[in-house]
Design a protein around this motif. Structure first.
Motif, PDB file in Angstrom:
ATOM      1  N   GLN A 115      -2.157   5.943  -1.811  1.00 16.75           N
ATOM      2  CA  GLN A 115      -3.358   5.135  -1.619  1.00 16.75           C
ATOM      3  C   GLN A 115      -3.900   5.295  -0.208  1.00 16.75           C
ATOM      4  O   GLN A 115      -5.115   5.407  -0.006  1.00 16.75           O
ATOM      5  N   TYR A 116      -3.015   5.303   0.769  1.00 22.64           N
ATOM      6  CA  TYR A 116      -3.434   5.421   2.163  1.00 22.64           C
ATOM      7  C   TYR A 116      -4.103   6.771   2.406  1.00 22.64           C
ATOM      8  O   TYR A 116      -5.154   6.858   3.049  1.00 22.64           O
TER       9      TYR A 116
ATOM     10  N   ALA B 248     -11.650  -0.308   5.527  1.00 21.05           N
ATOM     11  CA  ALA B 248     -12.100   0.830   4.716  1.00 21.05           C
ATOM     12  C   ALA B 248     -12.155   0.448   3.241  1.00 21.05           C
ATOM     13  O   ALA B 248     -13.054   0.886   2.508  1.00 21.05           O
TER      14      ALA B 248
ATOM     15  N   TYR C 275      -7.344  -0.075   7.536  1.00 22.71           N
ATOM     16  CA  TYR C 275      -7.291   0.268   6.107  1.00 22.71           C
ATOM     17  C   TYR C 275      -7.995  -0.811   5.283  1.00 22.71           C
ATOM     18  O   TYR C 275      -8.775  -0.495   4.365  1.00 22.71           O
ATOM     19  N   CYS C 276      -7.732  -2.074   5.610  1.00 22.40           N
ATOM     20  CA  CYS C 276      -8.405  -3.170   4.897  1.00 22.40           C
ATOM     21  C   CYS C 276      -9.923  -3.057   5.050  1.00 22.40           C
ATOM     22  O   CYS C 276     -10.675  -3.265   4.085  1.00 22.40           O
TER      23      CYS C 276
ATOM     24  N   GLN D   2      -3.765  -0.191  12.434  1.00 23.95           N
ATOM     25  CA  GLN D   2      -4.023   0.751  11.344  1.00 23.95           C
ATOM     26  C   GLN D   2      -4.106   0.027  10.010  1.00 23.95           C
ATOM     27  O   GLN D   2      -4.921   0.382   9.146  1.00 23.95           O
TER      28      GLN D   2
ATOM     29  N   SER E 193      -6.735   6.576  13.657  1.00 19.74           N
ATOM     30  CA  SER E 193      -5.305   6.804  13.481  1.00 19.74           C
ATOM     31  C   SER E 193      -4.496   5.876  14.398  1.00 19.74           C
ATOM     32  O   SER E 193      -4.780   4.689  14.480  1.00 19.74           O
TER      33      SER E 193
ATOM     34  N   LEU F 193      -7.664   7.017   0.791  1.00 21.12           N
ATOM     35  CA  LEU F 193      -8.729   6.253   1.429  1.00 21.12           C
ATOM     36  C   LEU F 193      -9.036   6.737   2.842  1.00 21.12           C
ATOM     37  O   LEU F 193     -10.205   6.825   3.233  1.00 21.12           O
ATOM     38  N   LEU F 194      -8.005   7.065   3.622  1.00 18.95           N
ATOM     39  CA  LEU F 194      -8.200   7.416   5.027  1.00 18.95           C
ATOM     40  C   LEU F 194      -7.895   8.875   5.346  1.00 18.95           C
ATOM     41  O   LEU F 194      -8.028   9.292   6.495  1.00 18.95           O
TER      42      LEU F 194
ATOM     43  N   VAL G 231       0.858  -1.188   0.000  1.00 20.49           N
ATOM     44  CA  VAL G 231       0.000   0.000   0.000  1.00 20.49           C
ATOM     45  C   VAL G 231       0.897   1.242   0.000  1.00 20.49           C
ATOM     46  O   VAL G 231       1.826   1.352   0.798  1.00 20.49           O
TER      47      VAL G 231
ATOM     48  N   CYS H 237      -2.794  -5.770   1.138  1.00 15.96           N
ATOM     49  CA  CYS H 237      -4.077  -6.398   1.470  1.00 15.96           C
ATOM     50  C   CYS H 237      -4.331  -7.619   0.584  1.00 15.96           C
ATOM     51  O   CYS H 237      -3.832  -7.710  -0.539  1.00 15.96           O
TER      52      CYS H 237
END
Length: 522
Positions: free
Chosen positions: A302-303, A337, A334-335, A330, A354, A306-307, A298, A517
């Motif tokens: 990308q992180y 989300a 993320y997975c 975390q 976070s 998404l977040l 990731v 992921c």
């Protein structure tokens, strides 16, 4: 009655019931109903049904909710009340969506002579997505399903003026005070479990109730892989009227077919780690389910997308570099989300945000059941090594210009490791953008080096030498560490081998640890 305020709950409906001033003889007493739904979450309910039981009288009336404003016009129900001020009245309020009762609340109260009685009833709808209701005794909170603790004193405030707009001037509404309401407040309140759809709903070829689909009815417009954020393939409808996205495709993931392999390394492998805390005992493993795995770690971009978070210590490396300084929790969040983004079930239950995020396996996917979760998750240790090897049995994976072999002595510079990843010998002590080295035979980049990658499993000192099918290391007692694999830009090239194992504190963020992921394909 003391009015308490707190942050607004999602999916809220409020009700106000009252009797008029006089309850003498058989004079009809008006129960005035005013309904409001939370404007922040529109279209939660189609209608509200109110059922009143008083003596021999039973009245039921339905109120449609205005989906534009979120409010229904007040309605009036007339019942006869006797002279006894302690006559009990049972009020049941039901929220209806798609023809199904999705939430219910009961309250029992009594008439008070010469008083205007205010009864507040609040409905908590269990989840914003009514097609995926939360479990019993849970409600949908800011970060998903969470436990509920219903205390009428802590429910949000409401506007008394709006609640009484339906009363006419001759009703005695002008005599209403908060003191009156305090004397006649609710004496009993319960919340029932969220009912499931009727058993005959699925299979009628009509998308209704909690159905995500029904036979060929995939919604209007019909759901597609592209509408779920994926790049191609076809969507099917399961026997439970749920969308099956298992045949959807995404260019960011590689599909890995099930198979058998030898996990670990032979005792005579070059540069093998001899520390017994990181045992590489060889054993046969069978993975029985296909899965897809991200072709890269990731990335920071990308992180953030998404977040909306930038945790990496090495930000100057840029958006194409692996995200790092993320702990195991975390990574799991993320997975989750990613699953929510494409409408798949979440594999983890997470709270906080976070670095304060805490995650565990979702109750439906504990232990080996993690393989049955349809959403995105971290790879099991076995999946990770299987994907790394891509059919190879050598210390390194085989790529276009790397035959996977490793020579001794292990402190000599060698060509193979430089073809496939970044380690202490070639990284200048820094992370690098993904896809800068050669991928393995299954198109996966940076499985060796750059950053360590979190795995799903709890750490076990030795996985043993016995055959295992779909293995996952669970927490049995005093679990402290999670597994990470693959080495990083800080360690030597022997840590880039397929069998190398590592253990880390899941609550700790480190600038050389990231993740990728996976998702089981059903």
């Amino acid at each position: 009655m003391t009015i308490h305020k707190r942050a607004a709950l999602p999916a809220l409906a409020m009700f106000c019931l009252g009797s008029l001033a006089s309850c003498e003889g058989d004079k009809p007493t008006q129960l005035v109903l005013s309904i409001a739904t939370d404007l922040l979450v529109p279209n939660q309910l189609d209608s509200v049904a109110v059922h009143i039981d008083h003596l021999e009288t039973s009245i039921e009336k339905s109120y449609a909710l205005d989906t534009t404003t979120g409010y229904a016009l007040p309605g009036t129900l007339a019942i006869s009340a006797g002279a006894d001020p302690n006559e009990k009245v049972l009020i049941t309020v039901k929220g209806i969506k798609g023809g199904h009762e999705v939430v219910s609340r009961q309250a029992r109260t009594h008439f008070i002579k010469d008083r205007l009685l205010l009864l507040r009833i609040t409905l908590l709808i269990r989840c914003k997505d009514l097609t995926s209701p939360c479990a019993s005794e849970q409600t949908c909170g800011e970060h998903g399903c969470q436990s509920i603790d219903v205390d009428p004193a802590t429910l949000p405030d409401y506007n008394e003026k709006e609640a009484l707009e339906g009363l006419d001037a001759g009703s005695g509404a002008g005599d209403f005070t908060l003191a009156d309401a305090q004397e006649g407040g609710p004496t009993e309140a319960t919340i029932r479990d969220l009912p499931q759809p009727d058993s005959n709903t699925c299979g009628n070829k009509i998308k209704d109730g909690h159905d995500q689909c029904d036979d060929q009815d995939l919604g209007s417009p019909p759901a597609t892989c592209e509408s779920k954020g994926l790049t191609g393939g076809t969507i099917a409808c399961t026997d439970e009227c749920r969308l099956d996205l298992s045949n959807c495709q995404t260019s960011a993931f590689a599909l890995i077919q099930p198979g058998n392999f030898t996990m670990g390394s032979p005792v005579d492998e070059a540069c093998r780690v001899t520390d017994t805390n990181f045992s590489e005992t060889p054993h046969e493993v069978s993975l029985t389910r296909p899965f897809e795995i991200a072709i890269t770690e990731v990335t920071q971009a990308q992180y953030k997308a998404l977040l909306n978070d930038e945790p990496s210590f090495n930000k100057p490396c840029g958006g194409d570099c692996p995200v790092e300084s993320v702990n195991w929790n975390q990574a799991a969040a993320y997975c989750n989300a990613l699953s929510e983004q494409v409408g798949l079930a979440r594999c983890y239950t997470c709270t906080g945000a976070s670095t304060s995020t805490t995650c565990t396996e979702a109750s439906d996917y504990e232990g080996k059941d993690i393989y049955s979760c349809p959403g995105y998750r971290l790879p099991t240790e076995a999946e990770w090594e299987y994907a790394y090897r891509a059919g190879s049995t050598t210390p390194f994976y085989v790529s276009q210009n790397c035959d996977g072999t490793l020579d001794t002595p292990c402190d000599d510079l060698q060509e193979n490791y430089d073809k496939i990843g970044w380690c202490g010998q070639n990284s200048a002590g820094a992370i690098h953008p993904v896809k800068a080295k050669e991928p393995n035979a299954w198109g996966l980049y940076d499985m060796a080096g750059n950053v360590w990658e979190w795995c799903h499993d709890w750490y076990a000192k030795d996985l043993g030498g016995s055959f295992a099918s779909d293995p996952v290391t669970t927490c049995s007692k005093d679990c402290m560490l999670r597994v990470s694999r693959g080495g990083s830009h800080e360690e030597g090239f022997s840590y880039m081998r397929a069998a190398i194992r590592n253990r880390m504190d899941p609550d700790r963020e480190m600038d050389h640890v990231g993740f990728r992921c996976v998702r089981t394909r059903q």
